[in-house]
Scaffold this motif. Structure first.
Motif, PDB file in Angstrom:
ATOM      1  N   CYS A   1       0.825  -1.212   0.000  1.00  0.00           N
ATOM      2  CA  CYS A   1       0.000   0.000   0.000  1.00  0.00           C
ATOM      3  C   CYS A   1       0.868   1.275   0.000  1.00  0.00           C
ATOM      4  N   ARG A   2       1.994   1.236   0.686  1.00  0.00           N
ATOM      5  CA  ARG A   2       2.905   2.388   0.729  1.00  0.00           C
ATOM      6  C   ARG A   2       3.443   2.694  -0.671  1.00  0.00           C
ATOM      7  N   MET A   3       3.798   1.643  -1.404  1.00  0.00           N
ATOM      8  CA  MET A   3       4.322   1.849  -2.754  1.00  0.00           C
ATOM      9  C   MET A   3       3.227   2.327  -3.707  1.00  0.00           C
ATOM     10  N   GLU A   4       2.008   1.859  -3.471  1.00  0.00           N
ATOM     11  CA  GLU A   4       0.879   2.340  -4.281  1.00  0.00           C
ATOM     12  C   GLU A   4       0.706   3.846  -4.076  1.00  0.00           C
ATOM     13  N   GLY A   5       0.834   4.298  -2.835  1.00  0.00           N
ATOM     14  CA  GLY A   5       0.737   5.728  -2.543  1.00  0.00           C
ATOM     15  C   GLY A   5       1.853   6.521  -3.211  1.00  0.00           C
ATOM     16  N   ILE A   6       3.081   6.028  -3.092  1.00  0.00           N
ATOM     17  CA  ILE A   6       4.220   6.722  -3.711  1.00  0.00           C
ATOM     18  C   ILE A   6       4.025   6.812  -5.216  1.00  0.00           C
ATOM     19  N   GLY A   7       3.626   5.703  -5.828  1.00  0.00           N
ATOM     20  CA  GLY A   7       3.435   5.689  -7.276  1.00  0.00           C
ATOM     21  C   GLY A   7       2.302   6.590  -7.733  1.00  0.00           C
TER      22      GLY A   7
ATOM     23  N   ARG B   1      -7.230   9.664  -6.040  1.00  0.00           N
ATOM     24  CA  ARG B   1      -6.796   8.278  -5.836  1.00  0.00           C
ATOM     25  C   ARG B   1      -5.614   8.230  -4.872  1.00  0.00           C
ATOM     26  N   ALA B   2      -4.685   9.173  -5.013  1.00  0.00           N
ATOM     27  CA  ALA B   2      -3.536   9.233  -4.100  1.00  0.00           C
ATOM     28  C   ALA B   2      -4.009   9.431  -2.661  1.00  0.00           C
ATOM     29  N   GLU B   3      -5.008  10.284  -2.497  1.00  0.00           N
ATOM     30  CA  GLU B   3      -5.560  10.501  -1.153  1.00  0.00           C
ATOM     31  C   GLU B   3      -6.150   9.207  -0.598  1.00  0.00           C
ATOM     32  N   ARG B   4      -6.871   8.468  -1.443  1.00  0.00           N
ATOM     33  CA  ARG B   4      -7.436   7.193  -0.991  1.00  0.00           C
ATOM     34  C   ARG B   4      -6.327   6.206  -0.609  1.00  0.00           C
ATOM     35  N   CYS B   5      -5.221   6.237  -1.347  1.00  0.00           N
ATOM     36  CA  CYS B   5      -4.081   5.367  -1.010  1.00  0.00           C
ATOM     37  C   CYS B   5      -3.535   5.697   0.377  1.00  0.00           C
ATOM     38  N   LEU B   6      -3.430   6.977   0.683  1.00  0.00           N
ATOM     39  CA  LEU B   6      -2.916   7.372   1.997  1.00  0.00           C
ATOM     40  C   LEU B   6      -3.886   7.018   3.108  1.00  0.00           C
ATOM     41  N   VAL B   7      -5.177   7.135   2.840  1.00  0.00           N
ATOM     42  CA  VAL B   7      -6.173   6.731   3.833  1.00  0.00           C
ATOM     43  C   VAL B   7      -6.039   5.231   4.099  1.00  0.00           C
TER      44      VAL B   7
ATOM     45  N   LEU C   1      -3.376   3.330   3.632  1.00  0.00           N
ATOM     46  CA  LEU C   1      -2.105   3.087   4.299  1.00  0.00           C
ATOM     47  C   LEU C   1      -2.179   3.457   5.775  1.00  0.00           C
ATOM     48  N   SER C   2      -2.909   4.524   6.088  1.00  0.00           N
ATOM     49  CA  SER C   2      -2.984   4.984   7.475  1.00  0.00           C
ATOM     50  C   SER C   2      -3.714   3.985   8.382  1.00  0.00           C
ATOM     51  N   LYS C   3      -4.405   3.027   7.791  1.00  0.00           N
ATOM     52  CA  LYS C   3      -5.090   2.006   8.598  1.00  0.00           C
ATOM     53  C   LYS C   3      -4.122   0.960   9.142  1.00  0.00           C
ATOM     54  N   THR C   4      -2.941   0.860   8.522  1.00  0.00           N
ATOM     55  CA  THR C   4      -1.966  -0.131   8.972  1.00  0.00           C
ATOM     56  C   THR C   4      -0.636   0.484   9.397  1.00  0.00           C
ATOM     57  N   ASP C   5      -0.308   1.653   8.849  1.00  0.00           N
ATOM     58  CA  ASP C   5       0.977   2.296   9.120  1.00  0.00           C
ATOM     59  C   ASP C   5       0.736   3.744   9.523  1.00  0.00           C
ATOM     60  N   GLU C   6       1.691   4.303  10.229  1.00  0.00           N
ATOM     61  CA  GLU C   6       1.577   5.714  10.589  1.00  0.00           C
ATOM     62  C   GLU C   6       1.868   6.567   9.357  1.00  0.00           C
TER      63      GLU C   6
END
Length: 184
Positions: free
Chosen positions: A31-37, A131-137, A139-144
Motif C-alpha cells: 500500500c505504501r508503494m501504491e501511494g508513492i506511485g 486516488r492518491a488521497e485514498r491510497c494514503l487513507v 495506508l494509514s489504517k496499517t501504518d503511521e
C-alpha cells in the motif's frame, strides 16, 4: 540526502521488493508503494499540464511549487516516520485556491472533465490526486502516515478542480455541464 544513483538498474528489485529510504525493503505492491506511485502520477500529470500552458504562464510557478510538494510527500512515504509537508503548505494552497476561485462564476451544476486541453489535463491530475488521497487513507489504517500529507492531497484536488474551471474559461473553452440522463 543519501547517495545518488549512478547506475539506474540495481537488480535488487527483481524479487518483487523495493528499498525504502530507511533501508528496509517492502513488496512492490505494498500500500505504501501504491501511494508513492500514485503521487508520482499526480506530479507527472501536473508536469504535462505545465507543458500545455503558454510560456511564462502566471500559474506555472505555483504549479512548480506543487510539484516540489508532491515530491516531498513521496519522500515522506519513502522514509517511514519522516515529515516534510507542513500545515503551512496547506494554508498556502488554500489561499491560492481562494484567490483562483474568487474570479469564477458560482457553480450551479456539476461539470464534466474537459473545456480545453489544459483544463482536461488538470481534471486528470485532480482525479489521480483523489486516488492518491485514498491510497494514503488505506495506508494509514496499517501504518503511521503524516495526516498533513493526506490533508494536502485533499486540498490539492480541490485546487485542481478550481484551476480546471479557470483554465477552461481562460482558454476560451466552456465548462462542460453535466446533464441528467432523462434531460439529454
Amino acid at each position: 540526502m543519501g547517495h545518488r544513483l549512478s547506475k539506474i538498474y540495481t537488480r535488487t528489485g527483481d524479487d518483487g521488493t523495493t528499498g525504502l529510504g530507511d533501508g528496509s525493503r517492502i513488496d512492490k505492491d505494498h500500500c505504501r508503494m501504491e501511494g508513492i506511485g500514485t503521487i508520482d502520477e499526480v506530479n507527472s500529470f501536473i508536469g504535462l499540464l505545465m507543458a500545455e500552458l503558454p510560456a511564462a504562464d502566471p500559474y506555472s510557478p505555483l504549479l512548480a511549487r506543487i510539484q516540489h510538494d508532491l515530491f516531498d510527500l513521496g519522500g515522506e512515504l519513502a522514509v517511514p516516520g519522516y515529515t516534510m509537508i507542513s500545515p503551512e503548505r496547506i494554508d498556502e494552497l488554500e489561499a491560492s485556491l481562494d484567490e483562483l476561485n474568487a474570479d469564477l462564476p458560482p457553480l450551479k451544476n456539476f461539470i464534466l472533465p474537459g473545456g480545453s486541453k489544459a483544463a482536461a489535463l488538470c481534471h486528470m491530475a485532480r482525479a489521480v490526486c483523489r486516488r492518491a488521497e485514498r491510497c494514503l487513507v488505506a495506508l494509514s489504517k496499517t501504518d503511521e502516515v503524516n495526516a498533513t500529507g493526506r490533508k494536502y492531497l485533499n486540498r490539492l484536488s480541490d485546487f485542481l478542480f478550481v484551476m480546471a474551471r479557470l483554465l477552461a474559461l481562460r482558454d476560451g473553452g466552456q465548462e462542460v455541464l453535466w446533464v441528467q440522463a432523462d434531460k439529454r
